[in-house]
Design a protein around this motif. Structure first.
Motif, short mmCIF file in Angstrom:
data_model
loop_
_atom_site.label_atom_id
_atom_site.label_comp_id
_atom_site.label_asym_id
_atom_site.label_seq_id
_atom_site.Cartn_x
_atom_site.Cartn_y
_atom_site.Cartn_z
N MET A 139 15.08 5.70 14.92
CA MET A 139 14.66 4.42 13.82
C MET A 139 15.42 4.69 12.62
O MET A 139 15.86 3.51 11.95
CB MET A 139 13.16 4.37 13.93
CG MET A 139 12.55 3.88 14.92
SD MET A 139 10.86 3.72 14.91
CE MET A 139 10.52 2.35 13.70
N SER A 140 15.39 5.88 12.05
CA SER A 140 16.21 6.03 10.75
C SER A 140 17.46 5.54 10.86
O SER A 140 18.13 5.10 9.77
CB SER A 140 15.96 7.72 10.36
OG SER A 140 14.56 7.99 10.27
N ALA A 141 18.20 5.98 11.82
CA ALA A 141 19.75 5.73 12.01
C ALA A 141 20.04 4.22 12.04
O ALA A 141 21.01 3.71 11.68
CB ALA A 141 20.37 6.40 13.24
N GLU A 142 18.97 3.50 12.46
CA GLU A 142 19.13 2.00 12.91
C GLU A 142 18.54 1.13 12.13
O GLU A 142 18.40 -0.09 12.23
CB GLU A 142 18.83 1.42 14.38
CG GLU A 142 19.56 2.46 15.31
CD GLU A 142 19.20 2.16 16.87
OE1 GLU A 142 17.97 1.60 16.86
OE2 GLU A 142 20.03 2.79 17.88
N PHE A 143 17.73 1.69 10.99
CA PHE A 143 16.66 0.94 10.07
C PHE A 143 17.48 -0.15 9.45
O PHE A 143 18.43 0.07 8.54
CB PHE A 143 15.87 1.86 9.44
CG PHE A 143 14.65 1.24 8.86
CD1 PHE A 143 13.55 0.85 9.25
CD2 PHE A 143 14.99 0.60 7.41
CE1 PHE A 143 12.39 0.46 8.89
CE2 PHE A 143 13.78 0.04 6.75
CZ PHE A 143 12.58 -0.14 7.46
N THR A 144 16.74 -1.46 9.40
CA THR A 144 17.29 -2.55 8.32
C THR A 144 16.15 -3.32 7.92
O THR A 144 15.34 -3.54 8.93
CB THR A 144 18.51 -3.35 9.10
OG1 THR A 144 18.39 -4.21 8.00
CG2 THR A 144 18.17 -3.67 10.32
N ILE A 178 0.96 -1.27 0.06
CA ILE A 178 0.11 -0.09 0.03
C ILE A 178 0.87 1.27 0.04
O ILE A 178 1.84 1.23 0.94
CB ILE A 178 -1.09 0.16 1.36
CG1 ILE A 178 -1.74 -1.37 1.16
CG2 ILE A 178 -1.80 1.24 1.16
CD1 ILE A 178 -2.72 -1.38 2.57
N ASN A 179 0.48 2.27 -0.74
CA ASN A 179 1.21 3.51 -0.86
C ASN A 179 0.90 4.19 0.50
O ASN A 179 -0.08 4.31 0.95
CB ASN A 179 1.10 4.25 -1.93
CG ASN A 179 1.87 5.64 -2.19
OD1 ASN A 179 1.71 6.35 -1.34
ND2 ASN A 179 2.77 5.42 -3.15
N SER A 180 2.10 4.61 0.97
CA SER A 180 1.95 5.39 2.47
C SER A 180 0.82 6.48 2.47
O SER A 180 0.45 7.00 3.52
CB SER A 180 3.42 5.71 2.82
OG SER A 180 3.96 6.83 2.09
N ALA A 181 0.68 7.04 1.23
CA ALA A 181 -0.31 8.40 1.06
C ALA A 181 -1.76 7.85 1.40
O ALA A 181 -2.54 8.53 1.80
CB ALA A 181 -0.20 8.68 -0.41
N ALA A 188 10.54 8.89 5.96
CA ALA A 188 11.74 10.02 6.17
C ALA A 188 12.99 9.65 5.22
O ALA A 188 13.76 10.18 4.73
CB ALA A 188 12.06 10.15 7.39
N MET A 189 13.34 8.23 5.05
CA MET A 189 14.33 7.70 4.57
C MET A 189 14.27 7.76 2.83
O MET A 189 15.17 7.46 2.14
CB MET A 189 14.67 6.18 4.68
CG MET A 189 15.09 5.94 6.36
SD MET A 189 15.22 4.65 7.04
CE MET A 189 16.63 4.00 5.88
N ASN A 190 12.96 8.07 2.62
CA ASN A 190 12.84 8.07 1.15
C ASN A 190 12.77 9.55 0.73
O ASN A 190 12.02 10.09 -0.24
CB ASN A 190 11.54 7.43 0.81
CG ASN A 190 11.04 7.24 -0.81
OD1 ASN A 190 12.25 6.89 -1.51
ND2 ASN A 190 10.21 7.38 -1.26
N GLY A 191 13.36 10.40 1.62
CA GLY A 191 13.24 12.00 1.19
C GLY A 191 12.11 12.52 1.53
O GLY A 191 11.81 13.85 0.85
N GLY A 192 11.33 12.01 2.40
CA GLY A 192 10.18 12.68 2.68
C GLY A 192 8.61 12.36 1.73
O GLY A 192 7.87 12.83 1.97
N GLN A 193 9.05 11.60 0.67
CA GLN A 193 7.96 11.25 -0.40
C GLN A 193 7.25 9.90 0.19
O GLN A 193 8.10 9.02 0.88
CB GLN A 193 8.73 11.19 -1.46
CG GLN A 193 9.56 12.33 -2.15
CD GLN A 193 8.53 13.52 -2.04
OE1 GLN A 193 7.58 13.46 -2.70
NE2 GLN A 193 9.14 14.74 -1.56
N ASP A 194 6.22 9.94 -0.26
CA ASP A 194 5.46 8.57 -0.04
C ASP A 194 6.01 7.46 -0.89
O ASP A 194 6.60 8.04 -1.84
CB ASP A 194 3.97 8.69 -0.29
CG ASP A 194 3.00 9.61 0.71
OD1 ASP A 194 3.20 9.13 1.70
OD2 ASP A 194 2.60 10.67 0.37
N LEU A 195 5.69 6.29 -0.43
CA LEU A 195 6.45 4.89 -1.15
C LEU A 195 5.73 3.83 -0.67
O LEU A 195 4.81 4.02 0.01
CB LEU A 195 7.76 4.85 -0.54
CG LEU A 195 7.98 4.49 0.81
CD1 LEU A 195 9.48 3.89 0.86
CD2 LEU A 195 7.73 5.13 1.97
#
Length: 281
Positions: A60-65, A37-40, A95-102
């Motif tokens: 979470m962003s710093a430790e995300f895997t 599902i698209n996050s939007a 956030a890890m996608n540049g603030g864009q939905d994914l």
């Protein structure tokens, strides 16, 4: 010879009904389907979800895997995808996608009511950030949990309120877990009597609604109910600031509830011999 037909008098041990068992039962009745599902299109229900914790997202962003990331749990209801577990994971991915939905892989459940979503959110376990007492209670209220509703009603009947936002203010109790525990331990009537004494004695002063003082007052009422004079207690509490008790508690030994009970007893007795109450454990 032993009587082989003897009947055991041991009580039957019933299995404990835990939060995990309730959650498993609900999930078993509502099998999920993994969907991308698209996050939007993923909605965060404000009615029972907590506020977004930005520092937690950064951590979470710093430790995300992807190896340990759990798919968000989503309820498909009334044509909408409501997230009841995984809000911070979704925001972190965005956030890890540049603030864009994914697109995000989600576990999608159908047939859950808003109340069931709220209950599942309030009792979530695992590696997610622990809920504050306020967030947990708010979700339980949306889920129409009978005990939580009765607890709030009992508290508010005394003129006090529960601080679900964790901000200290007059007439507001923020030590929600402590208050709920006292309510469950002593029952609604005694709990309300103790809170009424706190409210009248210190007129909603935030310092009087600290965890230790609340425990001490409940214990005092439990020990001296029917013996103490409520009017005298209120008048005597007016003569001392609650922070005096907080400071004096440090010089005593014993449990927190016992120490504050003793300080409330000392305040109640004052210098009067004829109206003094005996020390009880």
């Amino acid at each position: 010879m032993k009587n082989m037909n003897c009947v055991s008098t041991m009580p039957e041990i019933m299995p404990e009904i835990t939060d995990e068992a309730i959650i498993e039962a609900l999930f078993a009745q509502r099998p999920y389907e993994e969907k991308v599902i698209n996050s939007a299109f993923l909605e965060i229900p404000a009615e029972y979800q907590r506020k977004l914790n930005i520092p937690n997202v950064e951590k979470m962003s710093a430790e995300f895997t992807e190896l340990i990331a759990n798919p968000p749990k989503v309820s498909y209801r009334d044509g909408h995808y409501f997230v009841f577990d995984g809000q911070h994971t979704i925001v972190t991915r965005r956030a890890m996608n540049g603030g864009q939905d994914l697109p995000i892989i989600c576990k999608v459940y159908e047939g859950l009511t808003e109340e069931e979503e709220a209950m599942l959110f309030s009792r979530q376990t695992g590696v997610s950030t622990p809920l504050t007492a306020g967030a947990e209670l708010r979700a339980a209220l949306v889920g129409k949990d009978p005990e939580s509703l009765a607890f709030v009603k009992a508290t508010e009947s005394t003129g006090l309120q529960l601080g679900l936002d964790s901000y200290r203010a007059p007439w507001k109790i923020i030590c929600i877990r402590t208050a709920f525990k006292e309510y469950k331990t002593y029952g609604a009537d005694l709990y309300k009597e103790a809170l009424t004494m706190l409210a009248k004695g210190w007129e909603g002063d935030p310092d009087s609604l600290r965890s230790g003082i609340l425990q001490g007052m409940v214990r005092f009422v439990a020990l001296y109910q029917g013996e103490y004079d409520p009017e005298r207690l209120v008048k005597r509490l007016h003569t001392v600031h609650p922070m005096t008790l907080v400071n004096d508690e440090k010089s005593l030994s014993g449990t927190v509830s016992y120490k504050y009970m003793m300080l409330i007893l000392r305040t109640y007795n004052g210098s009067s011999r004829s109206r003094s109450l005996p020390i009880k454990q």
